[in-house]
Each structure stands twice: as structure tokens, then as C-alpha cells.
Design a protein around this motif. Structure first.
Motif, PDB file in Angstrom:
ATOM      1  N   MET A  76      66.844 100.355  72.046  1.00  0.00           N
ATOM      2  CA  MET A  76      66.747  98.972  71.583  1.00  0.00           C
ATOM      3  C   MET A  76      66.744  98.867  70.061  1.00  0.00           C
ATOM      4  O   MET A  76      67.182  97.853  69.503  1.00  0.00           O
ATOM      5  CB  MET A  76      65.470  98.327  72.135  1.00  0.00           C
ATOM      6  CG  MET A  76      65.572  97.884  73.584  1.00  0.00           C
ATOM      7  SD  MET A  76      66.668  96.479  73.826  1.00  0.00           S
ATOM      8  CE  MET A  76      65.750  95.197  72.995  1.00  0.00           C
ATOM      9  N   GLY A  77      66.244  99.909  69.373  1.00  0.00           N
ATOM     10  CA  GLY A  77      66.071  99.870  67.921  1.00  0.00           C
ATOM     11  C   GLY A  77      67.309  99.476  67.137  1.00  0.00           C
ATOM     12  O   GLY A  77      67.315  98.435  66.448  1.00  0.00           O
ATOM     13  N   PRO A  78      68.406 100.261  67.201  1.00  0.00           N
ATOM     14  CA  PRO A  78      69.591  99.925  66.409  1.00  0.00           C
ATOM     15  C   PRO A  78      70.278  98.625  66.833  1.00  0.00           C
ATOM     16  O   PRO A  78      70.913  97.966  66.009  1.00  0.00           O
ATOM     17  CB  PRO A  78      70.518 101.123  66.627  1.00  0.00           C
ATOM     18  CG  PRO A  78      70.025 101.811  67.836  1.00  0.00           C
ATOM     19  CD  PRO A  78      68.558 101.539  67.906  1.00  0.00           C
ATOM     20  N   ILE A  79      70.140  98.238  68.085  1.00  0.00           N
ATOM     21  CA  ILE A  79      70.773  96.996  68.552  1.00  0.00           C
ATOM     22  C   ILE A  79      70.087  95.783  67.922  1.00  0.00           C
ATOM     23  O   ILE A  79      70.739  94.876  67.408  1.00  0.00           O
ATOM     24  CB  ILE A  79      70.734  96.908  70.100  1.00  0.00           C
ATOM     25  CG1 ILE A  79      71.525  98.067  70.715  1.00  0.00           C
ATOM     26  CG2 ILE A  79      71.282  95.579  70.587  1.00  0.00           C
ATOM     27  CD1 ILE A  79      71.393  98.188  72.205  1.00  0.00           C
ATOM     28  N   MET A  80      68.736  95.786  67.942  1.00  0.00           N
ATOM     29  CA  MET A  80      67.996  94.704  67.298  1.00  0.00           C
ATOM     30  C   MET A  80      68.170  94.767  65.783  1.00  0.00           C
ATOM     31  O   MET A  80      68.217  93.736  65.110  1.00  0.00           O
ATOM     32  CB  MET A  80      66.519  94.787  67.683  1.00  0.00           C
ATOM     33  CG  MET A  80      66.251  94.423  69.134  1.00  0.00           C
ATOM     34  SD  MET A  80      64.500  94.443  69.566  1.00  0.00           S
ATOM     35  CE  MET A  80      63.893  93.082  68.599  1.00  0.00           C
ATOM     36  N   GLY A  81      68.279  95.990  65.233  1.00  0.00           N
ATOM     37  CA  GLY A  81      68.507  96.147  63.794  1.00  0.00           C
ATOM     38  C   GLY A  81      69.836  95.536  63.374  1.00  0.00           C
ATOM     39  O   GLY A  81      69.945  94.924  62.300  1.00  0.00           O
ATOM     40  N   PHE A  82      70.848  95.674  64.214  1.00  0.00           N
ATOM     41  CA  PHE A  82      72.168  95.093  63.938  1.00  0.00           C
ATOM     42  C   PHE A  82      72.081  93.571  63.876  1.00  0.00           C
ATOM     43  O   PHE A  82      72.596  92.942  62.939  1.00  0.00           O
ATOM     44  CB  PHE A  82      73.149  95.537  65.026  1.00  0.00           C
ATOM     45  CG  PHE A  82      74.574  95.144  64.761  1.00  0.00           C
ATOM     46  CD1 PHE A  82      75.367  95.879  63.898  1.00  0.00           C
ATOM     47  CD2 PHE A  82      75.129  94.035  65.383  1.00  0.00           C
ATOM     48  CE1 PHE A  82      76.685  95.514  63.647  1.00  0.00           C
ATOM     49  CE2 PHE A  82      76.436  93.658  65.145  1.00  0.00           C
ATOM     50  CZ  PHE A  82      77.217  94.405  64.268  1.00  0.00           C
ATOM     51  N   GLY A  83      71.404  92.972  64.869  1.00  0.00           N
ATOM     52  CA  GLY A  83      71.237  91.516  64.891  1.00  0.00           C
ATOM     53  C   GLY A  83      70.418  91.020  63.718  1.00  0.00           C
ATOM     54  O   GLY A  83      70.714  89.974  63.128  1.00  0.00           O
ATOM     55  N   LEU A  84      69.368  91.787  63.365  1.00  0.00           N
ATOM     56  CA  LEU A  84      68.532  91.428  62.219  1.00  0.00           C
ATOM     57  C   LEU A  84      69.344  91.481  60.928  1.00  0.00           C
ATOM     58  O   LEU A  84      69.244  90.583  60.085  1.00  0.00           O
ATOM     59  CB  LEU A  84      67.337  92.381  62.130  1.00  0.00           C
ATOM     60  CG  LEU A  84      66.424  92.225  60.911  1.00  0.00           C
ATOM     61  CD1 LEU A  84      65.715  90.888  60.944  1.00  0.00           C
ATOM     62  CD2 LEU A  84      65.403  93.361  60.841  1.00  0.00           C
ATOM     63  N   GLY A  85      70.134  92.542  60.773  1.00  0.00           N
ATOM     64  CA  GLY A  85      70.976  92.678  59.579  1.00  0.00           C
ATOM     65  C   GLY A  85      71.932  91.509  59.418  1.00  0.00           C
ATOM     66  O   GLY A  85      72.134  90.990  58.317  1.00  0.00           O
ATOM     67  N   LEU A  86      72.512  91.046  60.542  1.00  0.00           N
ATOM     68  CA  LEU A  86      73.399  89.877  60.494  1.00  0.00           C
ATOM     69  C   LEU A  86      72.630  88.634  60.078  1.00  0.00           C
ATOM     70  O   LEU A  86      73.130  87.812  59.304  1.00  0.00           O
ATOM     71  CB  LEU A  86      74.035  89.647  61.865  1.00  0.00           C
ATOM     72  CG  LEU A  86      75.085  90.652  62.353  1.00  0.00           C
ATOM     73  CD1 LEU A  86      75.508  90.316  63.773  1.00  0.00           C
ATOM     74  CD2 LEU A  86      76.301  90.669  61.433  1.00  0.00           C
ATOM     75  N   GLY A  87      71.402  88.498  60.608  1.00  0.00           N
ATOM     76  CA  GLY A  87      70.604  87.298  60.340  1.00  0.00           C
ATOM     77  C   GLY A  87      70.146  87.174  58.900  1.00  0.00           C
ATOM     78  O   GLY A  87      70.030  86.063  58.383  1.00  0.00           O
ATOM     79  N   ILE A  88      69.863  88.316  58.231  1.00  0.00           N
ATOM     80  CA  ILE A  88      69.352  88.256  56.851  1.00  0.00           C
ATOM     81  C   ILE A  88      70.406  88.690  55.829  1.00  0.00           C
ATOM     82  O   ILE A  88      70.096  88.926  54.660  1.00  0.00           O
ATOM     83  CB  ILE A  88      68.078  89.116  56.699  1.00  0.00           C
ATOM     84  CG1 ILE A  88      68.354  90.605  56.969  1.00  0.00           C
ATOM     85  CG2 ILE A  88      66.965  88.608  57.603  1.00  0.00           C
ATOM     86  CD1 ILE A  88      67.170  91.521  56.688  1.00  0.00           C
ATOM     87  N   SER A  89      71.655  88.854  56.301  1.00  0.00           N
ATOM     88  CA  SER A  89      72.791  89.240  55.426  1.00  0.00           C
ATOM     89  C   SER A  89      72.540  90.564  54.707  1.00  0.00           C
ATOM     90  O   SER A  89      72.830  90.707  53.520  1.00  0.00           O
ATOM     91  CB  SER A  89      73.065  88.126  54.392  1.00  0.00           C
ATOM     92  OG  SER A  89      73.393  86.931  55.032  1.00  0.00           O
ATOM     93  N   ASP A  90      71.970  91.523  55.453  1.00  0.00           N
ATOM     94  CA  ASP A  90      71.717  92.863  54.898  1.00  0.00           C
ATOM     95  C   ASP A  90      72.810  93.797  55.409  1.00  0.00           C
ATOM     96  O   ASP A  90      72.711  94.353  56.502  1.00  0.00           O
ATOM     97  CB  ASP A  90      70.326  93.354  55.326  1.00  0.00           C
ATOM     98  CG  ASP A  90      69.919  94.627  54.602  1.00  0.00           C
ATOM     99  OD1 ASP A  90      70.804  95.351  54.123  1.00  0.00           O
ATOM    100  OD2 ASP A  90      68.707  94.902  54.528  1.00  0.00           O
TER     101      ASP A  90
END
Length: 454
Positions: A76-90
Motif C-alpha cells: 500500500m505504501g508506494p501506491i498511496m505515496g503516488f496519490g499523495l505526490g499528485l495531490g501536493i505536486s511533489d
């Protein structure tokens, strides 16, 4: 009055549904998700072991083992990290998440492929087959699971939501099924399972992205404004190529699910005839074709044509219905029919065999208990004669005792003794301690009867 009531109802829902009340500090949430992204060392070995466990569960058709593997898996870690990165433009977080996600995926598929290459069980069990045909329900589970995961991660009381999301969205089993497809040379299984894995990944990331945007997480700040524009452009492109396939996949799966539901209704309403049953069906949504094999009394052609004329009512206007019935008629494939009958008999006999094997195993255990207690009685009686000479009779056996108030059953060793004299409480405790040590059980019920004096 109506305005006051409306305001109160609105306030009630706002107060109870506002997730920002328990919101964790954004920086802590972001840092927590960042830590779960990396796949190297311990995390990678845990993933490999979880893959082996999930493959074993799929191979032996054990749901409990599969659930255990999903609890262990850190996918689950990298999948949620991908969505988070999209959300905060990181953009750096997006790249890091994708790199670790690809690493985890490759290692999982290689591990499961190696396992299934050496596994002696080559038959596809029902748990394996369930991971090869994605449905619209898989989309909904992945999306709502992703929402639950990111909302829980954003609050102070995180609880055990992430393991639950990992089980519900079932990321690990499709990867193992893809490995089974490679090991067995069945590309249908491989692509079907990988398709399901891709769907789960996309919709969990999409749900994470949406929640991060709704909760207004702080966007990454750039000193270089030109680089900020470039990064936001890249993020926008990735978001576009995430959302568009999501919509397309959802549409296709909804259409396919609707088509299959309508076919099911049609077959069970219009093609039900006395002394005849459908032996098998092959449904192709792409070719708009339904092919069925019927056994029993031959159904007149006019009745089949009548059923065909009603297909429009079920939304199957351009769908072709092919009916095969009889033996040797309408190019009936006898070998295929024999094969289906043999497979059906094999599955029925296998289920019966498993049921009987479980019953025999249970009875064998009970019989062993009876033998053990009978043997125990014959062994301890000579010792009782020496240690407790006032005892005339003795026996021991396992039995069930039911508590009248709680209705809770309990298994105890029941020890009966007949004594020439009254045995004091301390002596009774000594007897129980001795029997407990001798029989290697602490749950003992001692009943002592005093012999009647003549």
C-alpha cells in the motif's frame, strides 16, 4: 421555522461528518506515508515472504492464508505515496513512489513465478480463478478502500484501517496469480490478473489524490518559479492519464457487468424448459455472442426462436444466440460434452471426498481420545492401589460439561473414585494434583463416592 430546522440538520451532519476535527498535522501525515514507500532491505524481504505465503494460500485454496499474506504485505505504501505526490505536486515523491512500486511489482511476480514453477500443485483453484476476471465491484472496492486508507492516515486516531484496506483491495493475490500465469504459460491468467492489479492501483491512487485535494494539503513550494510550472505541468499530465483510464475502465467494466447480468436474466427466464437444462454457457461481450449447450429433451426450434425474439427486451438486440442440444445434432461436440461431464463428476467427487476425509479425521480424533483415556485408566489403577489403598474403584474419561447459566461447553477429564473411607479436602487436592501430573491436563473434575458400610 423551516430555515431553523434546515440549519440544525445541516449543523448536525457537518459536526459529525467533518473529518478535519481529528485531522493530523499535514507534515506528519506526509512524512508517515513517505516512510512506507521505500522497498529495500527489510521491507523488500517482508514483501517476498508475503508473496510466498499468498502463493501458498492460492495454491492450496486457503482464504485464511491469503488474508494473512495481505496483512503482512507492505504494497500500500508506494501506491498511496503516488496519490499523495499528485495531490501536493511533489514530482520527486511521484518518481520515488513509482520506482519503488515497480520494484515491488517485479519482485512479487518473480517470487510467485518461481514458487509456481516448483509447486507440485498445478491445477488452478477457485481462489486463483477469482483473480483473473475483474468486475466493476473491484473498481468500487479499490476506490472506497483508497478513500478509507487516506482519510484514516490523515487523522490522529489511525487505528488498523490500512491492514483492512490491504485485505479489501487485495493487491497481493492478483500479483501471485500473474506469477501463476507465467509459470503455467497461461497468458490469459497473467493479463487478467495484472489488469485487476492495475485497476486496484489506479483507483487507490486516485482516491488518495482526491482526498488530499479536498483536505487542502499544502502544495510543495518551489524557489524556482519556472521549475514549479514545469512540475505542475507534469503532474497535470499524470493526473490526466490517471483519471481518463479510470473513467474508461469503469465504463467498460460497468458495461460488461450489465451485459452479463442481462444474459443471466435472459437464460434463467426465457430458456427454462421442462426436462431440459443448460449444461454450459459461453458468453462473449466483445463478439456479442451467447453459446449454450443443453441436455435433456430436445426443445423445438420454434420455442428457441421465440426466446430469441425476446432478447431485445433484455438489452441484447444485436447479440447472437447459439443453442446446441441433442447428441450428434447441430454439430454437437461429443468430446467436449464428455469432458464437461467428467469435470463435473470429478469436482463433485472431490468435494465429497474432502467432506468424508474431514469427517473421518474428526471421528479418528474422538476415537484416539477414547483409546487414550481407556489406556490411562488401565495404567493408573495399579498406581492408585499403591498410593491410595483406600480406593476400591477408579475410572477416567474425557467428557463435555455444559454450564446451565452461560450455556458454555467445557471439555474436562472426569475422574470417578469409590473409597472405603471419607477422603478429606486436602487429600482430594493431593489426588487431583497427582492425576493432573499423570494425565498432563489441569482441567480435572474429581467425583468421589464413599462405599456403603454393611
Amino acid at each position: 421555522m423551516e430555515n431553523i430546522l434546515r440549519d440544525k440538520i445541516f449543523e448536525f451532519f457537518r459536526k459529525n461528518l467533518d473529518v478535519r476535527q481529528e485531522k493530523e498535522d499535514e507534515k506528519e501525515t506526509i512524512e508517515s506515508i513517505r516512510k512506507g514507500i521505500e522497498f529495500k532491505g527489510t521491507n523488500l524481504w517482508v514483501l517476498i515472504f508475503a508473496t510466498f505465503i499468498a502463493s501458498l494460500g492460492l495454491n492450496t485454496n486457503s482464504t485464511a492464508v491469503i488474508i494473512g499474506a495481505m496483512l503482512i504485505s507492505p504494497l500500500m505504501g508506494p501506491i498511496m505515496g503516488f496519490g499523495l505526490g499528485l495531490g501536493i505536486s511533489d514530482f520527486e515523491l511521484i518518481k520515488r513512489s513509482f520506482r519503488n512500486f515497480a520494484t515491488a511489482t517485479v519482485f512479487s511476480v518473480i517470487t510467485s513465478t518461481l514458487y509456481f514453477l516448483i509447486s507440485p500443485i498445478s491445477e488452478a483453484q477457485s481462489e486463483l480463478l477469482a483473480r483473473t476476471q475483474p468486475t466493476v465491484y473491484d473498481v468500487m472496492i479499490a476506490f472506497f478502500g483508497g478513500l478509507a486508507g487516506i482519510v484514516a492516515s490523515s487523522t490522529k486516531s489511525k487505528g488498523n484501517v490500512i491492514p483492512g484496506v490491504a485485505i479489501a483491495t487485495a493487491l497481493m493475490p492478483p500479483l501471485c496469480t500473474a506469477g501463476f500465469g507465467l509459470a503455467s504459460g497461461n497468458l490469459y491468467y497473467f493479463f487478467g490478473a495484472f489488469y485487476l492489479y492495475f485497476i486496484n492501483t489506479v483507483f487507490i491512487s486516485l482516491a488518495t489524490y482526491l482526498v488530499v485535494r479536498v483536505l487542502k494539503y499544502p502544495q510543495k513550494e518551489f524557489m524556482d518559479k519556472h521549475r514549479e510550472k514545469v512540475v505542475k505541468r507534469y503532474v497535470g499530465i499524470i493526473v490526466f492519464f490517471t483519471i481518463v483510464p479510470s473513467i474508461y475502465l469503469s465504463y467498460n467494466l460497468i458495461r460488461k457487468t450489465y451485459f452479463n447480468d442481462q444474459v443471466h436474466k435472459f437464460l434463467h427466464t426465457e430458456l427454462v424448459f421442462p426436462n431440459t437444462q443448460i449444461l454450459s454457457k459461453t458468453v462473449s461481450e466483445d463478439r456479442k455472442e451467447i453459446k449454450i449447450v443443453m441436455i435433456g429433451d430436445t426443445v423445438p426450434t420454434i420455442m428457441i426462436e421465440n426466446a430469441r425474439s425476446k432478447m431485445v427486451q433484455y438489452g441484447l438486440k444485436d447479440t447472437k444466440l447459439i443453442v446446441q442440444q441433442g447428441f450428434g445434432q447441430e454439430q454437437m461436440d461429443i468430446n467436449k460434452l464428455k469432458s464437461m461431464l467428467v469435470q463435473d463428476m470429478y469436482k463433485t467427487n472431490l468435494d465429497l471426498y474432502k467432506s468424508q476425509a474431514e469427517q473421518i479425521d474428526s471421528l479418528t480424533k474422538k476415537l484416539d481420545n477414547y483409546r487414550h483415556t481407556a489406556l490411562m485408566t488401565s495404567k493408573i489403577v495399579p498406581e492408585i492401589k499403591v498410593l491410595f489403598p483406600y480406593v476400591d474403584e477408579a475410572s477416567c474419561s474425557y467428557t463435555y460439561i455444559m454450564h446451565v447459566q452461560t450455556m458454555k461447553p467445557d471439555t474436562v477429564m472426569l475422574v470417578y473414585m469409590k473409597s472405603k473411607q471419607k477422603i478429606a479436602g486436602t487429600e482430594q487436592d493431593k489426588i487431583k494434583e497427582w492425576i493432573s501430573a499423570r494425565a498432563q491436563t489441569s482441567n480435572i473434575k474429581l467425583i468421589i463416592e464413599e462405599s456403603k458400610r454393611e
